[in-house]
Design a protein around this motif. Structure first.
Motif, PDB file in Angstrom:
ATOM      1  N   THR A 295       0.831  -1.210   0.000  1.00 18.60           N
ATOM      2  CA  THR A 295       0.000   0.000   0.000  1.00 18.60           C
ATOM      3  C   THR A 295       0.861   1.253   0.000  1.00 18.60           C
ATOM      4  O   THR A 295       0.601   2.211  -0.742  1.00 18.60           O
ATOM      5  N   ALA A 296       1.920   1.268   0.844  1.00 18.78           N
ATOM      6  CA  ALA A 296       2.802   2.435   0.918  1.00 18.78           C
ATOM      7  C   ALA A 296       3.491   2.680  -0.421  1.00 18.78           C
ATOM      8  O   ALA A 296       3.603   3.829  -0.877  1.00 18.78           O
ATOM      9  N   LEU A 297       3.963   1.608  -1.061  1.00 18.83           N
ATOM     10  CA  LEU A 297       4.641   1.745  -2.341  1.00 18.83           C
ATOM     11  C   LEU A 297       3.714   2.303  -3.415  1.00 18.83           C
ATOM     12  O   LEU A 297       4.091   3.204  -4.177  1.00 18.83           O
ATOM     13  N   ILE A 298       2.498   1.787  -3.468  1.00 16.32           N
ATOM     14  CA  ILE A 298       1.541   2.224  -4.488  1.00 16.32           C
ATOM     15  C   ILE A 298       1.123   3.674  -4.260  1.00 16.32           C
ATOM     16  O   ILE A 298       1.120   4.494  -5.188  1.00 16.32           O
ATOM     17  N   VAL A 299       0.777   4.003  -3.002  1.00 18.81           N
ATOM     18  CA  VAL A 299       0.321   5.365  -2.689  1.00 18.81           C
ATOM     19  C   VAL A 299       1.418   6.384  -2.973  1.00 18.81           C
ATOM     20  O   VAL A 299       1.195   7.394  -3.660  1.00 18.81           O
ATOM     21  N   GLN A 300       2.628   6.120  -2.466  1.00 20.45           N
ATOM     22  CA  GLN A 300       3.722   7.064  -2.693  1.00 20.45           C
ATOM     23  C   GLN A 300       4.096   7.147  -4.175  1.00 20.45           C
ATOM     24  O   GLN A 300       4.383   8.232  -4.697  1.00 20.45           O
ATOM     25  N   GLY A 301       4.096   6.006  -4.852  1.00 20.80           N
ATOM     26  CA  GLY A 301       4.428   5.999  -6.270  1.00 20.80           C
ATOM     27  C   GLY A 301       3.450   6.800  -7.105  1.00 20.80           C
ATOM     28  O   GLY A 301       3.849   7.596  -7.969  1.00 20.80           O
ATOM     29  N   VAL A 302       2.150   6.615  -6.843  1.00 22.93           N
ATOM     30  CA  VAL A 302       1.111   7.338  -7.590  1.00 22.93           C
ATOM     31  C   VAL A 302       1.192   8.840  -7.310  1.00 22.93           C
ATOM     32  O   VAL A 302       1.127   9.668  -8.234  1.00 22.93           O
ATOM     33  N   LEU A 303       1.326   9.207  -6.019  1.00 21.37           N
ATOM     34  CA  LEU A 303       1.396  10.627  -5.664  1.00 21.37           C
ATOM     35  C   LEU A 303       2.633  11.293  -6.267  1.00 21.37           C
ATOM     36  O   LEU A 303       2.565  12.419  -6.772  1.00 21.37           O
ATOM     37  N   ASN A 304       3.754  10.595  -6.213  1.00 24.28           N
ATOM     38  CA  ASN A 304       4.984  11.153  -6.789  1.00 24.28           C
ATOM     39  C   ASN A 304       4.872  11.318  -8.305  1.00 24.28           C
ATOM     40  O   ASN A 304       5.309  12.334  -8.864  1.00 24.28           O
ATOM     41  N   ALA A 305       4.308  10.321  -8.963  1.00 25.37           N
ATOM     42  CA  ALA A 305       4.164  10.385 -10.423  1.00 25.37           C
ATOM     43  C   ALA A 305       3.238  11.531 -10.834  1.00 25.37           C
ATOM     44  O   ALA A 305       3.543  12.292 -11.762  1.00 25.37           O
ATOM     45  N   ALA A 306       2.104  11.666 -10.129  1.00 24.57           N
ATOM     46  CA  ALA A 306       1.160  12.744 -10.437  1.00 24.57           C
ATOM     47  C   ALA A 306       1.794  14.105 -10.182  1.00 24.57           C
ATOM     48  O   ALA A 306       1.652  15.038 -10.983  1.00 24.57           O
ATOM     49  N   SER A 307       2.489  14.220  -9.059  1.00 24.63           N
ATOM     50  CA  SER A 307       3.163  15.479  -8.731  1.00 24.63           C
ATOM     51  C   SER A 307       4.215  15.826  -9.784  1.00 24.63           C
ATOM     52  O   SER A 307       4.345  16.990 -10.191  1.00 24.63           O
ATOM     53  N   ALA A 308       4.970  14.822 -10.261  1.00 29.41           N
ATOM     54  CA  ALA A 308       5.989  15.053 -11.291  1.00 29.41           C
ATOM     55  C   ALA A 308       5.359  15.583 -12.573  1.00 29.41           C
ATOM     56  O   ALA A 308       5.876  16.524 -13.196  1.00 29.41           O
ATOM     57  N   GLY A 309       4.247  14.998 -12.988  1.00 34.90           N
ATOM     58  CA  GLY A 309       3.565  15.457 -14.195  1.00 34.90           C
ATOM     59  C   GLY A 309       3.127  16.907 -14.092  1.00 34.90           C
ATOM     60  O   GLY A 309       3.284  17.694 -15.043  1.00 34.90           O
ATOM     61  N   ILE A 310       2.595  17.281 -12.921  1.00 37.78           N
ATOM     62  CA  ILE A 310       2.151  18.663 -12.705  1.00 37.78           C
ATOM     63  C   ILE A 310       3.332  19.622 -12.735  1.00 37.78           C
ATOM     64  O   ILE A 310       3.305  20.651 -13.417  1.00 37.78           O
ATOM     65  N   LEU A 311       4.397  19.283 -11.999  1.00 39.72           N
ATOM     66  CA  LEU A 311       5.544  20.182 -11.888  1.00 39.72           C
ATOM     67  C   LEU A 311       6.265  20.359 -13.227  1.00 39.72           C
ATOM     68  O   LEU A 311       6.680  21.467 -13.580  1.00 39.72           O
ATOM     69  N   ILE A 312       6.414  19.268 -13.980  1.00 40.00           N
ATOM     70  CA  ILE A 312       7.096  19.347 -15.277  1.00 40.00           C
ATOM     71  C   ILE A 312       6.291  20.199 -16.259  1.00 40.00           C
ATOM     72  O   ILE A 312       6.832  21.061 -16.958  1.00 40.00           O
ATOM     73  N   TYR A 313       4.975  19.974 -16.293  1.00 40.99           N
ATOM     74  CA  TYR A 313       4.125  20.784 -17.184  1.00 40.99           C
ATOM     75  C   TYR A 313       4.184  22.261 -16.808  1.00 40.99           C
ATOM     76  O   TYR A 313       4.383  23.135 -17.666  1.00 40.99           O
ATOM     77  N   MET A 314       4.026  22.549 -15.521  1.00 39.93           N
ATOM     78  CA  MET A 314       3.985  23.938 -15.073  1.00 39.93           C
ATOM     79  C   MET A 314       5.301  24.661 -15.375  1.00 39.93           C
ATOM     80  O   MET A 314       5.305  25.810 -15.827  1.00 39.93           O
ATOM     81  N   SER A 315       6.419  23.978 -15.122  1.00 40.52           N
ATOM     82  CA  SER A 315       7.715  24.628 -15.326  1.00 40.52           C
ATOM     83  C   SER A 315       7.976  24.900 -16.806  1.00 40.52           C
ATOM     84  O   SER A 315       8.472  25.975 -17.170  1.00 40.52           O
ATOM     85  N   LEU A 316       7.626  23.943 -17.679  1.00 38.03           N
ATOM     86  CA  LEU A 316       7.901  24.107 -19.103  1.00 38.03           C
ATOM     87  C   LEU A 316       6.925  25.064 -19.790  1.00 38.03           C
ATOM     88  O   LEU A 316       7.341  25.924 -20.580  1.00 38.03           O
ATOM     89  N   VAL A 317       5.652  24.934 -19.488  1.00 46.77           N
ATOM     90  CA  VAL A 317       4.631  25.697 -20.211  1.00 46.77           C
ATOM     91  C   VAL A 317       4.358  27.054 -19.564  1.00 46.77           C
ATOM     92  O   VAL A 317       4.445  28.098 -20.223  1.00 46.77           O
ATOM     93  N   ASP A 318       4.037  27.045 -18.274  1.00 46.93           N
ATOM     94  CA  ASP A 318       3.590  28.280 -17.626  1.00 46.93           C
ATOM     95  C   ASP A 318       4.735  29.136 -17.096  1.00 46.93           C
ATOM     96  O   ASP A 318       4.532  30.310 -16.789  1.00 46.93           O
ATOM     97  N   PHE A 319       5.921  28.560 -16.962  1.00 43.28           N
ATOM     98  CA  PHE A 319       7.068  29.351 -16.527  1.00 43.28           C
ATOM     99  C   PHE A 319       7.968  29.682 -17.720  1.00 43.28           C
ATOM    100  O   PHE A 319       8.094  30.838 -18.121  1.00 43.28           O
TER     101      PHE A 319
END
Length: 357
Positions: A295-319
């Motif tokens: 459960t810990a691996l799945i939860v942390q993995g999903v949250l990290n992956a989603a956060s990475a997608g948001i941060l990469i998009y925001m930095s490249l497009v909106d910044f």
């Protein structure tokens, strides 16, 4: 006090992230766990306790620095120094997504503790891609909504002016009002476009904060739950720089969004306290929390992956795309060179910190 919609959204994502990770605390240990307990919990605890106020102060300094434009004109949005600082912050956020968060997601979701053929699918990249697409959707639909809202307002103003112009009083008066109406319309369009861009900047700031908060909860709990003094010490040092530099990026977005004083205060507090709260929660569940449970691996993995997608998009497009294609940047070669250097320095520093956190 009335809680705004954006505050409710930030609180929702923070609590969901906290709940999902905390739920995994009671799971039995995975048979392939390689946890190394150095038997020195007291040594690790002192670093955790010191990290809470230190990381809090670093976050406050980082997020408030770009907001001091009212006192220091060089820090105001639109100045050369602001463009260079924002480029540095964009590099920090881009490196955070690629060098910190995304690799953590891959590590969790490709762990040998996750049994079954389904986990051979590259879920980390898929989730990051979906998160980036959803961020684009929020960005696009929000901008479209404010455009339609502005067009409706402009249409009503135009119809009202036509009725006044056609109401009689001689050709001369009619021509005068008609000309005034056109001039007013031009001003209205310009100010309306500016207002739409302002609303879009506010959406960008809120979505960026969601991505940072999700990541901050995960890394805060990781530090709090660590039983190794060596690991806790490395995370402590890295998190201080991490929090300060991410705060620069978020603070720049908040400054451009021209939020009111209450919204600035709430958003700054949310960013500053998220990691310290995560550390405190991690300390509370350290005795039962096992990072190798499924459960810990799945939860942390999903949250990290989603956060990475948001941060990469925001930095490249909106910044980066928004600022580097800005007319002021395109017309000033010196500023463009300084911004590129600042971007590389920010990305380079955060890439080096990936060795520890």
């Amino acid at each position: 006090m009335r809680i705004t919609h954006s505050v409710k959204l930030l609180l929702f994502f923070f609590l969901i992230s906290l709940l999902l990770i905390s739920v995994s605390a009671g799971e039995s240990k995975c048979e392939c766990s390689h946890e190394e307990d150095e038997g020195n919990k007291a040594g690790a605890t002192k670093y955790k306790i010191a990290a809470i106020p230190s990381v809090l102060i670093a976050g406050v300094i980082g997020v408030l620095f770009p907001l001091l434009g009212n006192f220091f004109p060089s820090l105001r949005p639109g100045t050369n120094f602001f463009f260079v600082t924002k480029a540095f912050a964009a590099g920090v956020i881009l490196a955070t997504g690629f060098m910190h968060v995304l690799p953590e997601g891959y590590e969790k979701l490709t762990s040998p503790c996750l049994k079954g053929e389904a986990w051979k699918f590259p879920f980390t990249g898929f989730i990051a891609m979906v998160a980036a697409i959803l961020t684009l959707s929020v960005d696009s639909f929000a901008t479209s909504y404010f455009h339609r809202l502005h067009n409706k307002t402009s249409k009503k103003i135009g119809e009202g002016e036509e009725q006044i112009g056609g109401g009689g009083g001689g050709d001369e008066l009619g021509l005068h009002v008609h000309a005034h109406g056109h001039a007013h319309g031009i001003v209205s369009v310009d100010s309306g476009e500016s207002e739409v861009q302002l609303h879009r900047t506010r959406v960008v700031a809120q979505v960026l904060e969601v991505g940072i908060i999700v990541h901050s909860v995960v890394i805060g709990i990781s530090l709090g739950a660590s039983q190794s003094p060596h690991t806790a010490k490395a995370l402590f040092a890295a998190l201080m720089f991490h929090q300060c530099f991410e705060g620069l990026g978020l603070g720049g977005c908040i400054a451009q969004g021209k939020f009111n004083c209450m919204s600035i205060t709430i958003m700054s507090i949310f960013f500053s306290v998220t990691t310290p709260i995560g550390i405190a929660v991690g300390m509370g569940i350290a005795s039962s929390y096992n990072e190798s449970s499924q459960t810990a691996l799945i939860v942390q993995g999903v949250l990290n992956a989603a956060s990475a997608g948001i941060l990469i998009y925001m930095s490249l497009v909106d910044f980066l795309a928004a600022d580097f294609m800005h007319p002021k940047m395109q017309s000033n070669t010196g500023l463009r060179i300084m911004a590129h250097i600042s971007l590389l320095i920010g990305a380079g520093i955060m890439s080096l910190l990936a060795k520890w956190a």
